[in-house]
Design a protein around this motif. Structure first.
Motif, short mmCIF file in Angstrom:
data_model
loop_
_atom_site.label_atom_id
_atom_site.label_comp_id
_atom_site.label_asym_id
_atom_site.label_seq_id
_atom_site.Cartn_x
_atom_site.Cartn_y
_atom_site.Cartn_z
N ASN A 1 0.84 -1.20 0.00
CA ASN A 1 0.00 0.00 0.00
C ASN A 1 0.87 1.25 0.00
N THR B 1 -4.38 4.84 3.01
CA THR B 1 -3.49 4.28 1.99
C THR B 1 -4.31 3.56 0.93
N SER B 2 -3.68 3.30 -0.20
CA SER B 2 -4.35 2.60 -1.31
C SER B 2 -3.36 1.58 -1.88
N ASP B 3 -3.90 0.49 -2.46
CA ASP B 3 -2.99 -0.50 -3.04
C ASP B 3 -2.83 -0.31 -4.55
#
Lengths: 146, 58
Positions: B2, B23-25
């Motif tokens: 992430n 957060t982002s993946d």
């Protein structure tokens, strides 16, 4: 000083991580390492001098070679601040769908949602124009509106 | 893997350990900063903490 080194395609991130841990362990004057999908088969290493780079890639079997010459940080602008494709799409553009149930079809953009990164399209070959909304990653731009 | 949506720091957590943002993946690119004080790339990218960063996060 920024140098490019050649690696195995698809292994750029792994090589970058292994070189970074080695630089740290051996306390070399390497400042940053950059691996990007836009530059297949290469990684960019910022080091104090060529000697530090030579020392870093020496004995590393994952590195296939050093590209002669160096580059400056100004030439990496487009890599460090990637512009999103949504910024380039406008109403009226012709796009081709590259994924989803309408893959391969061409369509005209009728609406752009920059926040959701979605666009609404009308298929060109369809008898009845039905608006469909797809994610920006499902299209590629064929031609811009004049 | 992430990365923080605001500062692009790469982490395994759901919130960024540096700025506390989500957060982002959906991550592209990798920038490893080893010496933020001497690195021109880090200055250009606005990074002043050592670590791994993504180039773009969606």
């Amino acid at each position: 000083m920024i140098f490019a080194v050649r690696t195995t395609t698809g292994q750029e991130k792994n090589v970058a991580e292994s070189l970074a841990s080695r630089a740290e362990k051996e306390n070399l004057e390497v400042f940053s390492i950059l691996a990007t999908e836009d530059l297949k088969g290469y990684i960019l290493i910022e080091a104090a001098n060529k000697g530090a780079l030579d020392e870093l890639v020496r004995k590393s079997f994952k590195v296939k070679g050093i590209v002669p010459g160096e580059t400056s940080v100004n030439e990496l602008d487009h890599l460090l601040t990637p512009t999103k494709i949504i910024e380039h799409i406008d109403k009226g553009d012709v796009v081709e769908l590259v994924g989803g149930p309408f893959k391969g079809e061409r369509a005209r953009v009728t609406r752009v949602d920059k926040h959701k990164e979605e666009i609404t399209l009308e298929l060109i070959d369809a008898a009845v124009p039905i608006p469909i909304t797809v994610g920006i990653e499902q299209v590629k731009i064929i031609s811009k509106q004049d | 893997m992430n990365a923080c949506l605001r500062c692009k720091y790469i982490t395994k957590e759901d919130t960024c350990p540096i700025c506390g943002f989500d957060t982002s993946d959906n991550v592209r690119g990798l920038l490893i900063v080893l010496d933020p004080h001497n690195s021109e790339v880090a200055k250009k990218a606005g990074i002043d903490i050592k670590g791994k960063y993504a180039l773009s996060v969606k």
